[in-house]
Write an enzyme that holds these catalytic residues in place. Structure first.
Site, mmCIF file in Angstrom:
data_model
loop_
_atom_site.group_PDB
_atom_site.id
_atom_site.type_symbol
_atom_site.label_atom_id
_atom_site.label_comp_id
_atom_site.label_asym_id
_atom_site.label_seq_id
_atom_site.Cartn_x
_atom_site.Cartn_y
_atom_site.Cartn_z
ATOM 1 C CG ASP A 1 25.419 -39.567 -3.267
ATOM 2 O OD1 ASP A 1 26.276 -39.055 -2.767
ATOM 3 O OD2 ASP A 1 25.407 -39.426 -4.500
ATOM 4 C CD GLU B 1 -1.748 -18.191 -12.233
ATOM 5 O OE1 GLU B 1 -1.919 -19.378 -12.536
ATOM 6 O OE2 GLU B 1 -1.095 -17.301 -12.961
#
Ligand code: DGJ
Length: 727
Positions: free
Chosen positions: A532, A612
């Site tokens: 928030d 990777e």
């Protein structure tokens, strides 16, 4: 001037570049809401109509005029006990236990700059000319109660903020039983309410429902803004889309319990509102005491949800986030949680650190498990004594070794909690919020510390301070892993505990921010349980969700993007099968999902293959090249909320010359229909070049028809497009 007052009509008008807000103190002294919508001149008081409405009471002053009733008139701050039977903003009881509070207009003040709120986070202005403040005072004579309605106007941002201060100016106690900070009344129209619901690991899911007769309510009674409902809502016309139509947003700058919703009343009028949760709330005000209703940030867009979101993004980026890290480049972190969980020692940490450095990571964050007795999540919260035998050295030495590799060091903490099995609990059982003589509820085996107490706040500050003094920690992950259930405090009145807890948390965070301005804090509450604007005032980024699955994250990021900018949303690439969903997705796709936020990794690089590793090295290089446009560019959603076939989004540089567009397809099917992606926000009349394919596109055609996507050859394919304007 963005705030005007007309003496003859007592009409207040607030203007932003693209919106106008209007209200009027009428002849009885009630503050009526007139208008919030596209920018307009003149007065909207002809909006008001009066009719004899049965069973809708009239104030005594209206005499025999039965056409005047607060049950039907649009208001700025309707209070309980005045004949308005809809959702009101304020309920108070006097010292005799009598309810009711009739508020009348008493005066106003206009100031340059933006008001601030004592002890609470709020939008700030970067300079005095950026904002204006209006304070309207309402009074109740019987109670000697004053209500100050605060309005902050940021014209260039199309933002209007609201907050309220309730003060007992008399001598007898008054109890505030309910407090909302803002409402918006609409005398006509038919609307949709958009909210963002969810749960742990699947936060902020978009939901659009027609506003119906009765009340649609969202909120949190958990003492945190919650995974379940974000303190943010949008009201929109039924035909509003991403690109067009009217919509109004309300976002709470508060991290505790809240209540918000929309009501369609008996005459098809709509009221939307937002404020504190009423759960366990009865706030006593003695003489001269006051309570502040946390701020609501409002914005209006006549250009659909896209513009509304961009208004919020700008406001949070530039007027909520503060300090050194407001605009600073985000470090790329590797967090050890999904890499090691509790199973580590100093040697393993250093192995991860060395590998991370080779990949190009900037910072290693040591997650949970670094302090004494913390080898699982059942104990030790509150003690915070470094486990030197586990680490093989002191925390300072470990941080130095990480620094010597060329990495910064970060650390996980959960300061608001206490375990029953801890030294702190044995010494201070009264610091935990539990009801005496009753068994407490446990959440993740832990209890919540009573932050409404000064001694607890002092303890927490000293603990954090001692960690930061003993080691070169430049980043804290501030976690919070349960809801408050028992709001019992040995010191604070129990009707005040939930609210005072939040004031206590904000006080600690403010103190840490000001004493340690070089420490970046990431908010976290089991992922995105306290996502928030209140937390963002102190912690400029928040761990968005404990779910790191790229495909679930698409929906989480989609919902989050309505109210919050990409730069505050932490997102990490993790391994496959994903630890939360078991899903397997290409590494490139995981990268694309994570790069739509404050980017990082949450894996053990030792388990990556050589290919990777090479891919991760390129990802990090590429992210660094794009981080400016991601963190500062204008953001556009390009796909529908259900993300059925694909999810796409786009960032555009401020001058419109550069575009980064990401697409992830969902499940692949045999012989699928062609997917087209339609960019938004390009410069009309201009041409854009796809940097990879060198293809040239006319902006208007692209924005109208889109471009065909190379067909995916597997599930969850990821695409990155970069366009540049050539004329
Ligand atoms: C919950 C957080 O959201 C996770 O990322 C991790 O930090 C754990 N807590 C650690 O206990």
């Amino acid at each position: 001037m963005s705030i005007e007052y007309d003496n003859n009509t007592r009409i207040f008008t607030l203007h932003t570049n693209n919106s106008t807000y209007q209200m009027q103190a009428d002849s009885f002294g009630y503050l009526l809401h007139l208008y919030y919508g596209r920018r307009a001149n003149g007065f909207a008081n002809w909006e008001l109509t009066y009719a004899d409405r049965g069973f809708s009471a009239s104030p005594y002053d209206a005499g025999n005029d039965r056409t005047y009733s607060l049950d039907v008139l649009p208001q700025e701050f309707p209070s309980q006990g005045t004949g308005d039977y809809r959702n009101t903003m304020l309920e108070v009881r006097d010292s005799e236990g009598v309810y009711g509070c009739d508020l009348r207009y008493d005066g106003y003040e206009i100031r340059d700059g933006k008001y601030s709120l004592n002890g609470l986070p709020a939008v700030y202005a970067n300079h005095n000319e950026e904002a204006q403040t209006l304070i309207i005072t309402l009074k109740n004579e019987r109670l000697n109660l004053s209500v100050k309605l605060l309005y902050g106007v940021l014209p260039d941002k199309d933002i209007i903020t609201r907050s309220v201060i309730i003060k007992n100016e008399g001598t007898k106690k008054i109890t505030v039983m309910k407090l909302c900070s803002a409402c918006l009344d609409f005398t006509h129209g038919s609307f949709d309410l958009i909210t963002f619901h969810g749960h742990h690991m699947m936060e902020r899911q978009f939901d659009r429902q027609e506003v119906h007769h009765g009340s649609s309510l969202i909120g949190s009674r958990r003492g945190m803004s919650s995974h379940q409902y974000n303190p943010f809502l949008i009201l929109a016309d039924h035909d509003t889309t991403e690109k067009s139509g009217r919509c109004w947003g309300m976002q709470f700058v508060y991290s505790g319990g809240f209540e918000a919703g929309a009501e369609l009343d008996q005459f098809n009028q709509t009221r939307v509102f937002m404020g504190l949760s009423q759960e366990k709330f009865a706030y006593e005000l003695e003489a001269d005491e006051e309570i502040i209703g946390p701020e609501v940030i409002m914005t209006f867009s006549n250009e659909g949800f896209g513009k509304l979101s961009q208004n919020y993004h700008e406001c949070i980026r530039e007027n909520i986030r503060r300090g050194k890290f407001r605009d600073a480049e985000r470090p790329i972190v590797l967090n050890t949680w999904e890499a090691l969980y509790f199973d580590f020692n100093g040697k393993k940490i250093m192995e991860v650190a060395r590998e991370a450095k080779e990949l190009g990571i900037d910072m290693l964050v040591i997650d949970d498990g670094w302090f004494m007795n913390r080898n699982d999540d059942c104990r030790a919260l509150g003690d915070w004594t470094v486990d030197e035998s586990k680490l093989g050295c002191s925390l300072g030495e470990l941080a130095n070794m990480i620094n010597e590799l060329g990495l910064k060091a970060g650390l996980w903490v959960e300061p608001e909690m206490i375990s029953e099995d801890s030294r702190l609990y044995r010494e201070h059982p009264d610091w935990a919020m539990i009801i005496p003589n009753e068994k407490p509820t446990l959440g993740r085996n832990q209890l919540v510390l009573d932050l409404s107490r000064n001694d607890v706040r002092e303890y927490i500050f000293n603990v954090i301070s001692s960690i930061l003094e003993q080691a070169n920690i430049e980043y804290l992950k501030w976690d919070y892993n349960r809801s408050i259930n028992e709001a019992f405090s040995h010191e604070t009145d129990n009707g005040k505990t939930m609210y005072d807890y939040m004031l206590g948390l904000y006080e600690i965070l403010e103190r840490i921010n000001s004493c340690y301005p070089n420490v970046l804090i990431e908010g976290c509450a089991g992922g995105g349980g306290r996502f928030d604007a209140g937390m963002l005032y102190y912690t400029p980024r928040i761990w968005c969700s404990d779910n790191t699955d790229a495909i679930d994250r698409l929906k989480i990021h989609y919902g989050t993007s309505f109210g919050y900018p990409a730069s505050v949303l932490s997102a990490h690439v993790s391994v496959c099968p994903n630890h939360q969903t078991g899903r397997i997705t290409p590494l490139k796709t995981r990268y694309i999902a994570a790069m739509s936020g404050a980017f990082g990794y949450e894996l053990n690089p030792s388990f990556l293959s050589a290919d990777e590793k090479q891919e991760v090295i390129s990802q990090i290089e590429q992210y660094k090249q794009n981080s400016k446009i991601i963190n500062e560019g204008l953001y556009y959603r390009l796909s529908a909320p259900d993300c059925e076939t694909f999810c796409a989004w786009e960032y555009i540089s401020r001058d419109g010359s550069k575009i980064l567009l990401n697409v992830i397809t969902l499940l692949n099917h045999g012989n699928m229909s062609q997917i087209y992606v339609t960019p938004k926000g390009l410069t009309p009349g201009a041409f854009y070049r796809d940097i990879e394919s060198e293809k040239i596109y006319a902006a208007d055609i692209l924005m109208d028809s889109g471009f065909p996507l190379k067909m995916p050859t597997r599930d969850f394919e990821g695409y990155i497009f970069r366009f540049e304007r050539i004329q």
